[in-house]
Design an enzyme around this catalytic site. Structure first.
Site, mmCIF file in Angstrom:
data_model
loop_
_atom_site.group_PDB
_atom_site.id
_atom_site.type_symbol
_atom_site.label_atom_id
_atom_site.label_comp_id
_atom_site.label_asym_id
_atom_site.label_seq_id
_atom_site.Cartn_x
_atom_site.Cartn_y
_atom_site.Cartn_z
ATOM 1 N N GLU A 44 0.853 -1.170 -0.125
ATOM 2 C CA GLU A 44 0.136 0.073 -0.007
ATOM 3 C C GLU A 44 0.767 1.387 0.116
ATOM 4 O O GLU A 44 1.727 1.251 0.879
ATOM 5 C CB GLU A 44 -0.844 0.128 1.285
ATOM 6 N N THR A 53 -9.849 5.963 -1.371
ATOM 7 C CA THR A 53 -11.263 6.170 -1.517
ATOM 8 C C THR A 53 -12.168 5.705 -0.483
ATOM 9 O O THR A 53 -13.057 6.239 0.075
ATOM 10 C CB THR A 53 -11.845 5.968 -3.056
ATOM 11 N N SER A 58 -19.721 7.495 1.279
ATOM 12 C CA SER A 58 -21.070 7.944 2.283
ATOM 13 C C SER A 58 -21.151 7.050 3.152
ATOM 14 O O SER A 58 -22.390 6.914 3.959
ATOM 15 C CB SER A 58 -22.138 7.774 1.030
ATOM 16 N N HIS A 62 -25.682 -0.548 0.397
ATOM 17 C CA HIS A 62 -26.601 -0.472 -0.347
ATOM 18 C C HIS A 62 -27.544 -1.970 -0.377
ATOM 19 O O HIS A 62 -27.014 -2.988 -0.130
ATOM 20 C CB HIS A 62 -26.060 -0.139 -1.733
ATOM 21 N N LYS A 270 -29.878 14.262 -9.312
ATOM 22 C CA LYS A 270 -28.498 14.006 -9.280
ATOM 23 C C LYS A 270 -28.124 12.852 -8.304
ATOM 24 O O LYS A 270 -26.773 12.725 -7.906
ATOM 25 C CB LYS A 270 -27.720 15.176 -9.067
ATOM 26 N N ARG A 331 -14.592 8.312 -7.104
ATOM 27 C CA ARG A 331 -14.929 7.049 -7.675
ATOM 28 C C ARG A 331 -13.841 6.624 -8.873
ATOM 29 O O ARG A 331 -13.729 7.302 -9.666
ATOM 30 C CB ARG A 331 -16.297 7.348 -8.155
ATOM 31 N N SER A 357 -18.948 3.174 -6.710
ATOM 32 C CA SER A 357 -20.039 2.683 -5.890
ATOM 33 C C SER A 357 -20.799 1.738 -6.753
ATOM 34 O O SER A 357 -20.780 1.856 -7.814
ATOM 35 C CB SER A 357 -20.889 3.872 -5.497
ATOM 36 N N CYS A 422 -15.580 16.527 22.227
ATOM 37 C CA CYS A 422 -16.708 16.650 21.387
ATOM 38 C C CYS A 422 -17.316 15.236 21.318
ATOM 39 O O CYS A 422 -18.763 14.929 21.222
ATOM 40 C CB CYS A 422 -16.463 17.377 20.307
ATOM 41 N N CYS A 455 -15.533 20.731 17.188
ATOM 42 C CA CYS A 455 -14.731 21.762 17.125
ATOM 43 C C CYS A 455 -13.386 21.192 16.057
ATOM 44 O O CYS A 455 -12.552 21.709 16.025
ATOM 45 C CB CYS A 455 -13.906 21.703 18.492
HETATM 46 C C1 LIG Z 1 -18.125 9.911 -2.623
HETATM 47 C C2 LIG Z 1 -18.295 8.783 -2.717
HETATM 48 C C3 LIG Z 1 -19.183 7.944 -2.007
HETATM 49 C C4 LIG Z 1 -19.283 6.707 -2.276
HETATM 50 N N1 LIG Z 1 -20.309 6.112 -1.345
HETATM 51 C C5 LIG Z 1 -20.394 4.730 -1.271
HETATM 52 C C6 LIG Z 1 -21.144 4.130 -0.390
HETATM 53 O O1 LIG Z 1 -21.908 4.912 0.083
HETATM 54 N N2 LIG Z 1 -21.401 2.855 -0.650
HETATM 55 C C7 LIG Z 1 -20.620 2.012 -1.208
HETATM 56 O O2 LIG Z 1 -20.900 0.896 -1.425
HETATM 57 N N3 LIG Z 1 -19.555 2.665 -2.259
HETATM 58 C C8 LIG Z 1 -19.548 3.954 -2.118
HETATM 59 N N4 LIG Z 1 -18.336 4.379 -2.850
HETATM 60 C C9 LIG Z 1 -17.765 3.572 -3.581
HETATM 61 C C10 LIG Z 1 -16.406 3.080 -2.850
HETATM 62 O O3 LIG Z 1 -15.840 4.241 -1.675
HETATM 63 C C11 LIG Z 1 -15.411 2.426 -3.432
HETATM 64 O O4 LIG Z 1 -15.990 1.445 -4.320
HETATM 65 C C12 LIG Z 1 -14.358 1.766 -2.391
HETATM 66 O O5 LIG Z 1 -13.998 2.545 -1.548
HETATM 67 C C13 LIG Z 1 -13.132 1.369 -3.474
HETATM 68 O O6 LIG Z 1 -12.314 0.781 -2.613
HETATM 69 P P1 LIG Z 1 -10.631 0.199 -3.395
HETATM 70 O O7 LIG Z 1 -9.935 -0.467 -2.382
HETATM 71 O O8 LIG Z 1 -11.110 -0.194 -4.714
HETATM 72 O O9 LIG Z 1 -10.296 1.701 -3.507
HETATM 73 P P2 LIG Z 1 -9.232 2.554 -2.542
HETATM 74 O O10 LIG Z 1 -9.823 2.720 -1.272
HETATM 75 O O11 LIG Z 1 -8.865 3.988 -3.333
HETATM 76 O O12 LIG Z 1 -7.998 1.833 -2.441
HETATM 77 C C14 LIG Z 1 -6.870 1.547 -3.369
HETATM 78 C C15 LIG Z 1 -5.583 1.750 -2.759
HETATM 79 O O13 LIG Z 1 -4.667 1.189 -3.650
HETATM 80 C C16 LIG Z 1 -3.548 2.218 -3.285
HETATM 81 N N5 LIG Z 1 -2.709 2.283 -4.406
HETATM 82 C C17 LIG Z 1 -2.921 3.014 -5.534
HETATM 83 N N6 LIG Z 1 -1.653 2.958 -6.461
HETATM 84 C C18 LIG Z 1 -0.844 2.196 -5.731
HETATM 85 C C19 LIG Z 1 0.547 2.092 -6.034
HETATM 86 N N7 LIG Z 1 1.356 2.120 -7.276
HETATM 87 N N8 LIG Z 1 1.266 1.102 -5.210
HETATM 88 C C20 LIG Z 1 0.748 0.639 -3.952
HETATM 89 N N9 LIG Z 1 -0.641 1.011 -3.481
HETATM 90 C C21 LIG Z 1 -1.369 1.823 -4.422
HETATM 91 C C22 LIG Z 1 -4.239 3.442 -3.016
HETATM 92 O O14 LIG Z 1 -3.106 4.435 -1.902
HETATM 93 C C23 LIG Z 1 -5.274 3.151 -2.105
HETATM 94 O O15 LIG Z 1 -5.038 2.837 -0.676
HETATM 95 C C24 LIG Z 1 -18.255 5.842 -2.939
HETATM 96 C C25 LIG Z 1 -17.233 6.631 -3.605
HETATM 97 C C26 LIG Z 1 -17.152 7.873 -3.230
HETATM 98 C C27 LIG Z 1 -15.965 8.661 -4.235
#
Ligand SMILES: Cc1cc2nc3c(=O)[nH]c(=O)nc-3n(C[C@H](O)[C@H](O)[C@H](O)COP(=O)(O)OP(=O)(O)OC[C@H]3O[C@@H](n4cnc5c(N)ncnc54)[C@H](O)[C@@H]3O)c2cc1C
Length: 511
Positions: A44, A53, A58, A62, A270, A331, A357, A422, A455
């Site tokens: 990581e 992300t 949120s 779901h 939206k 996203r 998402s 808080c 705060c």
């Molecule tokens: C505003 C918003 C609201 C959302 N709300 C919801 C919700 O309510 N419910 C829901 O189900 N989903 C929701 N989602 C979607 C959800 O957050 C994501 O689908 C999920 O967090 C994706 O997880 P991930 O592990 O794929 O990505 P990430 O959490 O981004 O993890 C990817 C990791 O890879 C690492 N990485 C990248 N490149 C490298 C590299 N070269 N070397 C080593 N590490 C690297 C990054 O540092 C990061 O930690 C939402 C997304 C957004 C933006």
């Protein structure tokens, strides 16, 4: 028995699987693989897992009726949702099935809810019900009286997403997965004889450390997944970051709604919604705007106006002046629009990409799916009989009864010392967070809520920094917000260790 591992260059043991990216998806995959006799490593980029992300969403699990039928994300969303009760019992993260309402404001929208209900039932979403306007007003009296009905989905819930990711990673670690933080994957080369050689850079990589060698690679790098796939020529897709801004409101609004309130998705609404978070605050958002930058994720005046205009149509008394914090996340929208999960054109290299998402909801089902695909590709899945599925839940002093609090203080006096007023967080909980892996202010904040209240850290920041400095054995000024470069204070003169350096320094301009 560890049947899959073989020996790499210079007699170095190879990992069976290297997982790239420690978001909720990478952590869920790591825990799932740790059920088997395998040698796995997770790499990581950031100082702690879940700092991409995963910490900026949120926090909704779901129900599944809103996602397009026939998509992989729709399938894994419903499967993932059903896994959360057991996961919560095992891992102790904050999760509550509060249910969700998709609300209509005219007959046309009501008709689209009837179709959504039928689609949801076909996908296996349990308990869907249509509510008329009278029922809606009775159950959620603070919503707009112009709303004409709703679709109720009782299986939707709210979760602390970062707690979930931390617990998954801790459980994987406990079951033998190596978690290497501040390791940014910079190069991936096919290894003669099969597998991959992965080179990382970053403050966590010891000088002269050999690269990681692994038979299989799982790319779970979130918005960077296409760039990581390109390192090995497995990038037949692209990722477009889509920013979502969220606004956290003061705790005095707790109870204004008791369920998740979604509008019927239309160009006008939206999809911006009202979220009664697990911790009792109200959050509103998110927006959805494409951007090129994959690191800088600002909130904007326009975003705030867009969010409040939308949610006030649902609940007129929501007021932007009640905002205590705001953040935005990205996203990872893939060129196909769906999740891209499976073997790539490079044998042994698997993409788990485009996890926008409902990726948080789907994450445990994604982990099971990826494990099955790896098994089909030749990874021997021999179950361990000593897999330990649980980790200790946080103490959550603020949620305890008076008697329970007294018992905690009697057993450990540090529960009697408040760090965050808080959110009622105690010194014992900050120590507990460090015991469970927190290394930064944000790591403590997301594990304990210290700094998340009204705060916003004005009272607790220096207190948490002092504890972190002591526990990590570093000078006060070396404590960071979220890892290298995010310094909070400048060093005192003369710089050095000992009591002088532990005093608060001058605020740092880029903190
Ligand atoms: C505003 C918003 C609201 C959302 N709300 C919801 C919700 O309510 N419910 C829901 O189900 N989903 C929701 N989602 C979607 C959800 O957050 C994501 O689908 C999920 O967090 C994706 O997880 P991930 O592990 O794929 O990505 P990430 O959490 O981004 O993890 C990817 C990791 O890879 C690492 N990485 C990248 N490149 C490298 C590299 N070269 N070397 C080593 N590490 C690297 C990054 O540092 C990061 O930690 C939402 C997304 C957004 C933006």
């Amino acid at each position: 028995m560890r049947p899959a591992t073989d020996t790499g260059r210079d007699g170095v043991d190879m990992y069976d699987v290297a997982i790239l990216g420690g978001g909720v998806v990478g952590c869920a995959i790591a825990r799932e693989l740790s059920r088997y006799h395998l040698r796995c490593v997770l790499l990581e980029r950031f100082a702690e897992v879940g700092f991409g992300t995963t910490k900026t969403n949120s926090g909704i699990i779901h129900a599944g009726q809103q996602t397009m039928p026939g998509t992989l994300k729709g399938l894994l969303e419903v499967r993932g949702n059903a896994m959360f009760d057991r996961l919560q019992r095992e891992l102790g993260f904050g999760f509550r099935r509060c249910g969700e309402l998709v609300v209509a404001s005219n007959d046309e929208e009501l008709a689209s809810l009837a179709k959504m209900k039928a689609d949801g039932e076909a996908k296996g979403v349990p308990g869907l019900e249509m509510w008329d306007a009278a029922r809606l007003r009775r159950e959620e009296p603070n919503l707009s009286h112009h709303l004409t009905g709703a679709l109720f989905a009782p299986s939707a819930g709210v979760i602390n997403p970062y707690e979930f990711a931390f617990a998954l990673a801790e459980c994987a670690l406990r079951n033998g997965v190596e978690v290497r933080l501040e390791h940014e994957v910079a190069a991936i080369a096919p290894r003669p004889g099969g597998g991959f050689v992965i080179t990382s850079t970053g403050p966590g990589v010891p000088a002269g450390a050999p690269p990681v060698e692994a038979r299989f690679v799982v790319n779970a790098a979130g918005v960077h997944a296409d760039q990581v796939a390109a390192l090995v020529g497995a990038d037949d897709f692209s990722i477009r970051p889509r920013r979502g801004e969220e606004y956290m409101l003061d705790r005095r609004l707790e109870g204004i709604v008791t369920r998740l309130i979604f509008p019927v998705p239309t160009p006008a609404s939206k999809g911006i919604l009202i979220i009664p978070t697990y911790d009792g605050t109200i959050m509103v958002g998110p927006t959805a705007h494409d951007q090129d930058d994959r690191f800088d994720v600002p909130t904007t005046v326009e975003g705030s106006e867009e969010v409040f205009a939308a949610v006030r149509r649902l609940c007129p008394s929501l007021d932007p002046r009640a905002t205590i914090a705001e953040f935005a996340g990205l996203r990872a929208v893939s060129s196909s629009g769906d999740f891209i999960i499976g073997p790539s054109r490079v044998p042994g290299f698997f993409n788990v990409a485009g996890i926008q998402s409902p990726g948080l909801t789907a994450s445990p089902a994604i982990a099971v799916h990826v494990t099955e695909l790896l098994g089909r590709a030749g990874l021997p899945l021999v179950a361990r009989d000593d897999f330990e599925p649980s980790v200790a839940p946080p103490a959550r002093f603020a949620q305890r009864t008076h008697e329970e609090r007294q018992a905690l203080v009697a057993a450990q006096p540090l529960f009697g010392r408040l760090v965050c007023r808080c959110e009622l967080v105690t010194e014992a909980e900050v120590h507990e967070a460090v015991d469970h892996g927190a290394r930064t202010l944000d790591g403590v904040k997301f594990r304990t809520r210290a700094g998340m209240g009204r705060c916003q850290g004005g009272f607790c920041t220096s207190r948490v920094m002092r504890i972190l400095a002591d526990r990590l054995g570093v000078p006060f000024h070396e404590v960071t917000k979220r890892g290298a470069g995010s310094w909070m204070v400048l060093p005192m003169e003369p710089a050095g260790e000992g009591p002088e350096a532990r005093k608060e320094g001058a605020p740092c301009s880029d903190a």
